[in-house]
Motif scaffolding. Structure first.
Motif, PDB file in Angstrom:
ATOM      1  N   GLU A  45      11.164   7.847 -12.488  1.00 44.58           N
ATOM      2  CA  GLU A  45      10.602   6.204 -13.299  1.00 44.58           C
ATOM      3  C   GLU A  45      10.202   5.523 -12.001  1.00 44.58           C
ATOM      4  O   GLU A  45      11.290   5.564 -10.728  1.00 44.58           O
ATOM      5  N   TRP A  46       9.677   4.272 -11.286  1.00 46.80           N
ATOM      6  CA  TRP A  46       9.444   3.823 -10.556  1.00 46.80           C
ATOM      7  C   TRP A  46       8.700   2.594 -11.261  1.00 46.80           C
ATOM      8  O   TRP A  46       7.427   2.633 -12.344  1.00 46.80           O
ATOM      9  N   ILE A  47       9.340   1.221 -10.469  1.00 50.02           N
ATOM     10  CA  ILE A  47       8.293   0.234 -11.588  1.00 50.02           C
ATOM     11  C   ILE A  47       6.866  -0.200 -10.419  1.00 50.02           C
ATOM     12  O   ILE A  47       7.108  -0.299  -9.719  1.00 50.02           O
ATOM     13  N   PRO A  48       5.951  -0.507 -10.720  1.00 49.00           N
ATOM     14  CA  PRO A  48       4.247  -0.312 -10.307  1.00 49.00           C
ATOM     15  C   PRO A  48       4.641  -1.870  -9.263  1.00 49.00           C
ATOM     16  O   PRO A  48       5.216  -2.358  -9.810  1.00 49.00           O
ATOM     17  N   LEU A  49       3.424  -2.140  -8.695  1.00 49.87           N
ATOM     18  CA  LEU A  49       3.508  -3.553  -7.800  1.00 49.87           C
ATOM     19  C   LEU A  49       2.307  -3.947  -8.904  1.00 49.87           C
ATOM     20  O   LEU A  49       1.588  -3.214  -9.480  1.00 49.87           O
ATOM     21  N   PRO A  50       3.338  -5.160  -9.245  1.00 52.02           N
ATOM     22  CA  PRO A  50       2.934  -6.291 -10.623  1.00 52.02           C
ATOM     23  C   PRO A  50       0.585  -6.536  -9.470  1.00 52.02           C
ATOM     24  O   PRO A  50       0.453  -6.560  -8.431  1.00 52.02           O
ATOM     25  N   GLU A  51       0.281  -6.496 -10.871  1.00 54.43           N
ATOM     26  CA  GLU A  51      -0.546  -6.441 -10.643  1.00 54.43           C
ATOM     27  C   GLU A  51      -1.492  -8.644 -10.537  1.00 54.43           C
ATOM     28  O   GLU A  51      -0.478  -9.664 -11.182  1.00 54.43           O
ATOM     29  N   LYS A  52      -2.503  -8.383  -9.333  1.00 53.80           N
ATOM     30  CA  LYS A  52      -2.439 -10.310  -9.527  1.00 53.80           C
ATOM     31  C   LYS A  52      -3.280 -10.935 -10.628  1.00 53.80           C
ATOM     32  O   LYS A  52      -3.864 -10.654 -11.678  1.00 53.80           O
ATOM     33  N   ALA A 112       1.000  -1.469  -0.507  1.00 50.02           N
ATOM     34  CA  ALA A 112      -0.021   0.200  -0.204  1.00 50.02           C
ATOM     35  C   ALA A 112       1.029   1.234   0.374  1.00 50.02           C
ATOM     36  O   ALA A 112       0.209   2.110  -0.337  1.00 50.02           O
ATOM     37  N   ALA A 113       1.810   1.187   0.850  1.00 54.74           N
ATOM     38  CA  ALA A 113       3.051   2.121   1.089  1.00 54.74           C
ATOM     39  C   ALA A 113       3.423   2.452  -0.647  1.00 54.74           C
ATOM     40  O   ALA A 113       3.887   3.745  -0.547  1.00 54.74           O
ATOM     41  N   TRP A 114       3.865   1.510  -1.431  1.00 57.36           N
ATOM     42  CA  TRP A 114       4.711   1.670  -2.912  1.00 57.36           C
ATOM     43  C   TRP A 114       3.529   1.992  -3.740  1.00 57.36           C
ATOM     44  O   TRP A 114       3.948   3.378  -4.062  1.00 57.36           O
ATOM     45  N   THR A 115       2.508   1.560  -3.520  1.00 56.14           N
ATOM     46  CA  THR A 115       1.618   2.809  -4.250  1.00 56.14           C
ATOM     47  C   THR A 115       0.942   3.320  -4.302  1.00 56.14           C
ATOM     48  O   THR A 115       1.308   4.452  -5.199  1.00 56.14           O
ATOM     49  N   ARG A 116       1.467   4.211  -2.997  1.00 51.89           N
ATOM     50  CA  ARG A 116       0.834   5.464  -2.687  1.00 51.89           C
ATOM     51  C   ARG A 116       2.059   6.226  -2.967  1.00 51.89           C
ATOM     52  O   ARG A 116       2.726   7.159  -2.849  1.00 51.89           O
ATOM     53  N   GLN A 117       3.385   5.888  -3.447  1.00 56.70           N
ATOM     54  CA  GLN A 117       5.237   6.548  -3.880  1.00 56.70           C
ATOM     55  C   GLN A 117       5.309   6.802  -2.032  1.00 56.70           C
ATOM     56  O   GLN A 117       5.606   7.904  -2.465  1.00 56.70           O
ATOM     57  N   GLU A 118       4.915   6.366  -1.439  1.00 58.94           N
ATOM     58  CA  GLU A 118       5.637   6.573   0.454  1.00 58.94           C
ATOM     59  C   GLU A 118       6.680   5.731   0.888  1.00 58.94           C
ATOM     60  O   GLU A 118       6.938   6.368   1.942  1.00 58.94           O
TER      61      GLU A 118
END
Length: 293
Positions: A283-290, A268-274
């Motif tokens: 650039e950043w790598i998004p959380l992989p989709e399930k 959750a923190a990574w998705t919010r870029q925190e």
């Protein structure tokens, strides 16, 4: 198979862009070997001029990443401000603890000329009392690591203790991590001083108490027994393991933790870029989709 071998782990192969990677840990037969929960063999590969490795900023928790190269170079940058080029024989040890973000890319000067890439990347799971420690990064040049010569084998102690020597790399639990180069006919005894031990054959030929090991496979050894490693034709080998960690470890994407709740919080923190940002990189790598079940 020798009675001193508990399991043989074969890799899963994946492409991370210009580079083929063989992933050995985690495996069904052994999720961890000592504190090692992740083991990637990168390459060997030749990167053409103008191309390179570009692992965009991504996060980690609950582990330390360890990079060790045989050929090539990588530039490490992270969210605590570290910027460090690594070349063969050096050690980059990054402790994620409660959370860190980093990128790994081919240095610009190497990108222009092209280069060979070959190395090992591992993750070391942190013990419970260090799981949420402050993030840190340390670089150790090749000439600071202990090197031992025994019966045609050169042993470089990357981290932890082995063969009567101790690496300057600070670890959080009992650790075995050694790069072993066998000349033709080289032999060495690996004692039972560490609770869990693995032997990975990078290239060449190797036998364990007389049982041959295929290249790009890892033998997990039976605890409590000294084994003899021998190479008729020469070999490059990684020895790893150490103290068994207390409790269970969960692993998802780039996160390792003692609870699923910690992993969900990190996602959750990574998705919010925190979780922090690598200076100078957007650039950043998004959380992989399930994947659907």
């Amino acid at each position: 198979m020798s009675s001193s071998i508990k399991a043989v782990l074969k890799p899963h192969t994946r492409d991370i862009g210009n580079l083929l990677v063989r992933r050995v840990l985690p495996a069904l037969a052994a999720r961890l070997v000592g504190p090692f929960i992740f083991f990637d063999h990168m390459g060997p590969a030749t990167l053409e001029p103008g191309s390179g490795v570009d692992v965009r900023p991504h996060p980690h928790i609950g582990l330390a990443t360890v990079t060790y190269l045989f050929d090539g170079a990588l530039m490490h940058r992270d969210s605590i401000g570290s910027e460090q080029k690594i070349v063969p024989g050096d050690v980059n040890w990054m402790t994620a603890g409660r959370g860190i973000v980093h990128s790994e890319r081919t240095p610009e000067e190497s990108r222009a000329t092209g280069l060979a890439m070959h190395g090992i990347q591992t993750w070391v799971a942190l013990p419970l009392d260090h799981e949420d420690t402050e993030p840190s990064f340390f670089h150790h040049a090749a000439d600071t690591l202990p090197e031992i010569e025994r019966d045609g084998v050169t042993l470089r102690v990357i981290a932890g203790t082995a063969f009567g020597a101790t690496s300057p790399v600070e670890t959080f639990s009992g650790t075995l991590y050694v790069a072993a180069d066998f000349a033709p006919g080289g032999t060495v005894a690996l004692d039972a001083g560490h609770e869990e031990r693995g032997v990975y054959l990078v290239e060449g030929d190797l036998s364990i108490d007389g049982t041959p090991l295929d290249p790009a496979t890892m033998a997990v050894l039976v605890p409590g027994e000294t084994v003899t490693l021998a190479s008729p034709g020469g070999a490059r080998v990684m020895l790893l393991g150490g103290e068994r960690l207390e409790g269970e470890r969960f692993i998802e994407w780039n996160f390792v933790a003692s609870s699923r709740e910690k992993i969900e919080a990190a996602k959750a923190a990574w998705t919010r870029q925190e979780m922090g940002h690598v200076p100078g990189e957007t650039e950043w790598i998004p959380l992989p989709e399930k994947k659907p079940r």
